[in-house]
Design an enzyme around this catalytic site. Structure first.
Site, mmCIF file in Angstrom:
data_model
loop_
_atom_site.group_PDB
_atom_site.id
_atom_site.type_symbol
_atom_site.label_atom_id
_atom_site.label_comp_id
_atom_site.label_asym_id
_atom_site.label_seq_id
_atom_site.Cartn_x
_atom_site.Cartn_y
_atom_site.Cartn_z
ATOM 1 N N ARG A 6 0.745 -1.252 0.125
ATOM 2 C CA ARG A 6 0.084 -0.025 0.053
ATOM 3 C C ARG A 6 1.114 1.471 0.046
ATOM 4 O O ARG A 6 0.318 2.291 -0.725
ATOM 5 C CB ARG A 6 -1.028 -0.135 1.232
ATOM 6 N N HIS A 13 -5.904 -5.366 -3.150
ATOM 7 C CA HIS A 13 -6.735 -5.167 -2.135
ATOM 8 C C HIS A 13 -6.969 -6.892 -1.389
ATOM 9 O O HIS A 13 -7.820 -6.871 -0.584
ATOM 10 C CB HIS A 13 -8.120 -4.596 -2.302
ATOM 11 N N HIS A 21 0.549 4.325 -2.711
ATOM 12 C CA HIS A 21 0.564 5.817 -2.173
ATOM 13 C C HIS A 21 1.807 6.631 -2.638
ATOM 14 O O HIS A 21 1.457 7.828 -2.848
ATOM 15 C CB HIS A 21 0.278 5.905 -1.005
ATOM 16 N N ASN A 37 -3.270 9.226 4.310
ATOM 17 C CA ASN A 37 -1.908 8.308 4.538
ATOM 18 C C ASN A 37 -1.611 8.127 6.106
ATOM 19 O O ASN A 37 -0.644 7.553 6.510
ATOM 20 C CB ASN A 37 -0.678 8.894 4.029
#
Length: 312
Positions: free
Chosen positions: A56, A185, A60, A88
């Site tokens: 993740r 995911h 990001h 975040n």
């Protein structure tokens, strides 16, 4: 007009690099991959949440100014960095990158960027979770700018298919990439805040998104009442530490957590891809690998940091 200007501004922050290569450190730091792999493996052995966190973190990072490790920079003085932006604040496991950087610096001082270490760590996280491996193109540079205000550019879990398509297109990524990368995911945990829009006060007679399986919605409401505990949440899927294609199966069972997950069914292209991935883990992993290489090759940095948390 304003949308076009926003797109141009975002695109101006980064470009798809042509200088990356698999053997970038072959002569200058030949053991970099094994050093990073050990740091990730050691951390994941004591905390099973680490692989999902690193994957993740890489996503990001790449979606803001390209894959330049700007997400790793700490806030300083009046400058609030990306890691402290609203989307975040739940990122974690930064210490794993710190540990990897420390051992890499000992072996090859000033050679390997934090951005490359994060890209390698994301790949190693997928492999440790039972997913595919791939050659990570290397040669990224670390950015000098990190602004919490720019995290608004990250695709949100509440996005619909049009918003997702635009967000990915601004980064040179296609609907194929959207469908494949959404499969990330399959790993991790979600706080209630990311899907509460679907189970509370939804614009429907029941107040619940009618596209969610009713029994699944009921179980989510038990875990996430209106005034839930701050850290309450659920695994992304029942096998949330295993990299598999169950995420896509859940979408068709109306058990997707996010609006953005369910949105894959709202485009013929992404729906067909999701169906293909739900029936074949091999097709999913091949597509995921292609799209990860493409996404992680969006670059925009300028230096090789000595410490991943501060600019040189």
């Amino acid at each position: 007009m304003s949308t076009l200007l926003t797109s141009l501004l975002i695109l101006s922050f980064f470009y798809v690099a042509t200088s990356l290569s698999s053997n970038y450190y072959a002569k200058t730091c030949p053991n970099v991959e094994s050093l990073v792999r050990k740091a990730v493996r050691d951390a994941a052995t004591s905390d099973k949440k680490v692989p999902a966190a690193l994957l993740r973190m890489h996503f990001h990072d790449c979606f803001i100014r390209g894959c330049d490790a700007s997400v790793l920079l700490d806030s300083k003085g009046k400058n609030k960095a990306e890691k402290d932006g609203p989307p975040n604040v739940s990122l974690h496991a930064f210490y794993v990158i710190d540990n990897a950087k420390k051992v890499v610096e000992s072996a090859c001082p000033g050679i390997v960027s934090c951005a490359d270490i994060l890209a390698l760590a994301a790949r190693d996280s997928v492999v440790l979770s039972g997913g595919p491996s791939w050659d990570v193109p290397k040669g990224r540079k670390d950015g000098r700018t990190s602004l919490a205000s720019e995290t608004i550019q990250l695709p949100a879990p509440t996005f619909n298919i049009s918003q997702l398509k635009q967000s990915f297109a601004q980064r040179g990524l296609s609907l194929d990439d959207l469908a494949a990368l959404s499969g990330g995911h399959t790993l991790g945990f979600s706080h209630c805040s990311s899907f509460k829009n679907r189970i509370h006060n939804f614009n429907s007679p029941t107040g619940v998104d009618p596209s969610i399986n009713p029994s699944f919605a009921a179980s989510l409401k038990k875990t996430c009442p209106v005034n839930n505990a701050k850290n309450a949440g659920v695994p992304m899927d029942p096998s949330s530490t295993s990299f598999d294609n169950k995420y896509y199966k859940l979408i068709f069972q109306q058990k997707a957590l996010f609006s953005s997950d369910k949105a894959l069914l709202d485009s013929t292209k992404t729906k067909n891809l999701a169906a293909k991935f739900s029936s074949s883990k091999d097709e999913f992993t091949k597509a995921f690998t292609r799209s990860m290489i493409k996404m992680s090759s969006i670059t925009g940095g300028q230096e090789v940091r000595k410490n991943c948390r501060v600019v040189n």
